[in-house]
Design an enzyme around this catalytic site. Structure first.
Site, PDB file in Angstrom:
ATOM      1  N   LYS A  87      25.204   6.033  38.226  1.00 16.61           N
ATOM      2  CA  LYS A  87      26.620   6.087  37.785  1.00 16.61           C
ATOM      3  C   LYS A  87      26.927   5.637  36.114  1.00 16.61           C
ATOM      4  O   LYS A  87      26.160   4.959  35.855  1.00 16.61           O
ATOM      5  CB  LYS A  87      27.521   5.000  38.646  1.00 16.61           C
ATOM      6  CG  LYS A  87      29.049   5.064  38.522  1.00 16.61           C
ATOM      7  CD  LYS A  87      29.600   4.392  39.677  1.00 16.61           C
ATOM      8  CE  LYS A  87      31.316   4.583  39.352  1.00 16.61           C
ATOM      9  NZ  LYS A  87      31.692   5.776  39.296  1.00 16.61           N
ATOM     10  N   HIS A 106      27.320  -0.044  42.539  1.00 17.28           N
ATOM     11  CA  HIS A 106      27.072   1.474  42.759  1.00 17.28           C
ATOM     12  C   HIS A 106      25.555   1.705  42.153  1.00 17.28           C
ATOM     13  O   HIS A 106      24.936   0.987  41.797  1.00 17.28           O
ATOM     14  CB  HIS A 106      28.098   2.244  42.046  1.00 17.28           C
ATOM     15  CG  HIS A 106      29.357   2.609  42.436  1.00 17.28           C
ATOM     16  ND1 HIS A 106      30.562   1.572  42.251  1.00 17.28           N
ATOM     17  CD2 HIS A 106      29.791   3.465  43.090  1.00 17.28           C
ATOM     18  CE1 HIS A 106      31.531   1.934  42.934  1.00 17.28           C
ATOM     19  NE2 HIS A 106      31.324   3.088  43.383  1.00 17.28           N
TER      20      HIS A 106
HETATM   21  P1  NAD Z   1      27.302  15.169  39.757  1.00 14.28           P
HETATM   22  O1  NAD Z   1      26.924  15.227  38.165  1.00 14.28           O
HETATM   23  O2  NAD Z   1      26.295  15.164  40.885  1.00 14.28           O
HETATM   24  O3  NAD Z   1      28.275  16.593  39.965  1.00 14.28           O
HETATM   25  C1  NAD Z   1      28.946  17.206  39.043  1.00 14.28           C
HETATM   26  C2  NAD Z   1      28.834  18.640  38.915  1.00 14.28           C
HETATM   27  O4  NAD Z   1      29.818  19.267  38.003  1.00 14.28           O
HETATM   28  C3  NAD Z   1      27.485  18.969  38.392  1.00 14.28           C
HETATM   29  O5  NAD Z   1      27.035  19.831  39.055  1.00 14.28           O
HETATM   30  C4  NAD Z   1      27.901  19.706  37.159  1.00 14.28           C
HETATM   31  O6  NAD Z   1      26.821  20.643  36.733  1.00 14.28           O
HETATM   32  C5  NAD Z   1      29.232  20.211  37.510  1.00 14.28           C
HETATM   33  N1  NAD Z   1      30.175  20.842  36.153  1.00 14.28           N
HETATM   34  C6  NAD Z   1      30.302  20.381  35.028  1.00 14.28           C
HETATM   35  N2  NAD Z   1      30.981  21.026  34.292  1.00 14.28           N
HETATM   36  C7  NAD Z   1      31.351  22.138  35.105  1.00 14.28           C
HETATM   37  C8  NAD Z   1      32.480  22.966  34.890  1.00 14.28           C
HETATM   38  N3  NAD Z   1      32.755  23.243  33.568  1.00 14.28           N
HETATM   39  N4  NAD Z   1      32.614  23.834  35.935  1.00 14.28           N
HETATM   40  C9  NAD Z   1      32.298  23.823  37.172  1.00 14.28           C
HETATM   41  N5  NAD Z   1      31.162  22.648  37.469  1.00 14.28           N
HETATM   42  C10 NAD Z   1      30.798  21.919  36.308  1.00 14.28           C
HETATM   43  O7  NAD Z   1      28.340  14.329  39.950  1.00 14.28           O
HETATM   44  P2  NAD Z   1      29.069  13.381  41.235  1.00 14.28           P
HETATM   45  O8  NAD Z   1      28.281  12.202  41.837  1.00 14.28           O
HETATM   46  O9  NAD Z   1      29.281  14.553  42.350  1.00 14.28           O
HETATM   47  O10 NAD Z   1      30.649  12.780  40.758  1.00 14.28           O
HETATM   48  C11 NAD Z   1      31.446  13.523  40.115  1.00 14.28           C
HETATM   49  C12 NAD Z   1      32.636  12.740  39.867  1.00 14.28           C
HETATM   50  O11 NAD Z   1      33.294  12.487  41.028  1.00 14.28           O
HETATM   51  C13 NAD Z   1      32.304  11.471  39.113  1.00 14.28           C
HETATM   52  O12 NAD Z   1      33.222  11.307  38.152  1.00 14.28           O
HETATM   53  C14 NAD Z   1      32.354  10.366  40.187  1.00 14.28           C
HETATM   54  O13 NAD Z   1      32.448   8.979  39.573  1.00 14.28           O
HETATM   55  C15 NAD Z   1      33.338  10.993  41.152  1.00 14.28           C
HETATM   56  N6  NAD Z   1      33.514  10.547  42.332  1.00 14.28           N
HETATM   57  C16 NAD Z   1      34.901  10.121  42.826  1.00 14.28           C
HETATM   58  C17 NAD Z   1      35.034   9.764  44.151  1.00 14.28           C
HETATM   59  C18 NAD Z   1      36.479   9.680  44.976  1.00 14.28           C
HETATM   60  O14 NAD Z   1      36.322   9.211  45.993  1.00 14.28           O
HETATM   61  N7  NAD Z   1      37.168   9.931  44.074  1.00 14.28           N
HETATM   62  C19 NAD Z   1      33.765   9.635  44.832  1.00 14.28           C
HETATM   63  C20 NAD Z   1      32.463   9.856  44.467  1.00 14.28           C
HETATM   64  C21 NAD Z   1      32.371  10.449  43.138  1.00 14.28           C
END
Ligand code: NAD
Length: 271
Positions: A162, A158
């Site tokens: 990450k 990744h």
């Molecule tokens: P990111 O850090 O870009 O986005 C997360 C967002 O959540 C941030 O903007 C943050 O400010 C916000 N946030 C934090 N606390 C909050 C709250 N209390 N209320 C509202 N918003 C809040 O991260 P990302 O790359 O988008 O990934 C997020 C998660 O998704 C990670 O755990 C990642 O591993 C996972 N992910 C899962 C998949 C899947 O298919 N399941 C795919 C990609 C990423």
């Protein structure tokens, strides 16, 4: 005619959050009903569509999670484990479906999702793509067909941002392989090898983690036997596949009985 499904996006300024705002706006049968960010975030007050690069959709980013959940039929959450856990509680109270994409969930977080699923639909998947869901199904099947003579190793790579390892998808593939062999992953998992490790323990499921650049997500499951090796690889070229899967799960959740579901159920690979 059925009303459009109202979908709320948690973490709408995040990488996945923005992608989800774009997907929900593009898909037929649903619209963005609300979007949140963490208190103090610089994007609060800005329009979720503008932030996601698709122009104004009339949905300003707010920090009120309860309002988001109450006004939505389903909420899509790609944030962090603690945030996803608190949204599970809110969704349980409101009867709103939760599509939880966040990875790195501990047993306590998982227990909170399970508890909430008694009252509402929760779809949880460490990887929401169609391809990986198929890979999970294949891994379980093949692991069940091959015996311990085939060593199972899972390799993932990744991007450099990450924060958890091995990836949620890699662990999910490990769970699938363990289920195929009718063992518990926690009993056979090997995530570290360094120094004098001794020979490989029969039956263990090994993980190797690579990090770098902007790799969206590569996963390979290796079945290594004497004189032959089978490898299944999935490579994600864009994060859009995860957001599309989440929207698909949200639309699927309509009218379903409360429960904890995986993407396999959403895609019809299991009941
Ligand atoms: P990111 O850090 O870009 O986005 C997360 C967002 O959540 C941030 O903007 C943050 O400010 C916000 N946030 C934090 N606390 C909050 C709250 N209390 N209320 C509202 N918003 C809040 O991260 P990302 O790359 O988008 O990934 C997020 C998660 O998704 C990670 O755990 C990642 O591993 C996972 N992910 C899962 C998949 C899947 O298919 N399941 C795919 C990609 C990423």
């Amino acid at each position: 005619m059925v009303d459009d499904m109202k979908i709320g996006i948690v973490g709408a300024a995040g990488r996945m959050g923005q992608m989800c705002v774009r997907q929900v706006s593009e898909w037929r049968g649903c619209s963005v009903s609300g979007a949140t960010e963490v208190t103090g975030h610089e994007a609060l007050g800005r329009d979720a569509g503008e932030l996601a690069g698709i122009g104004n959709i009339g949905v300003p980013l707010k920090s009120d999670s309860e309002e988001l959940v109450v006004r939505a039929d389903a909420v899509i959450d790609f944030t962090s484990p603690a945030v996803t856990e608190s949204h599970a509680h809110l969704c349980m109270r409101a009867g709103t479906a939760l599509i939880a994409g966040t990875t790195g969930l501990s047993d306590d977080h998982e227990a909170a999702l399970l508890e909430a699923s008694a009252k509402t639909v929760i779809v949880r998947a460490p990887n929401m793509s169609v391809g990986v869901t198929l890979l999970l199904a294949l891994t379980e099947r093949v692991a069940g067909m091959l015996d311990d003579e085939f060593d199972i190793e899972i390799v993932e790579m990744h991007h450099r941002h990450k924060v958890d390892a091995p990836s949620g998808t890699a662990l999910g593939l490990g769970e699938a392989a363990a289920a195929g062999r009718a063992v518990r992953l926690s009993d056979v998992k090997k995530t570290k090898r360094d120094g004098h490790t001794g020979p490989r323990t029969p039956g263990e499921i090994g993980f190797a983690t690579l990090r770098g650049g902007d790799v969206v997500g590569d996963h390979t499951v290796v079945f290594s036997g004497a004189g032959e090796r089978i490898e299944f690889t999935h490579k994600a070229a864009s994060r859009v596949i995860f957001a599309a899967g989440a929207v698909r799960a949200a639309l699927w959740s309509r009218g379903k009985s409360p429960g904890l579901y995986s993407m396999k159920a959403v895609l019809g690979f299991e009941d």
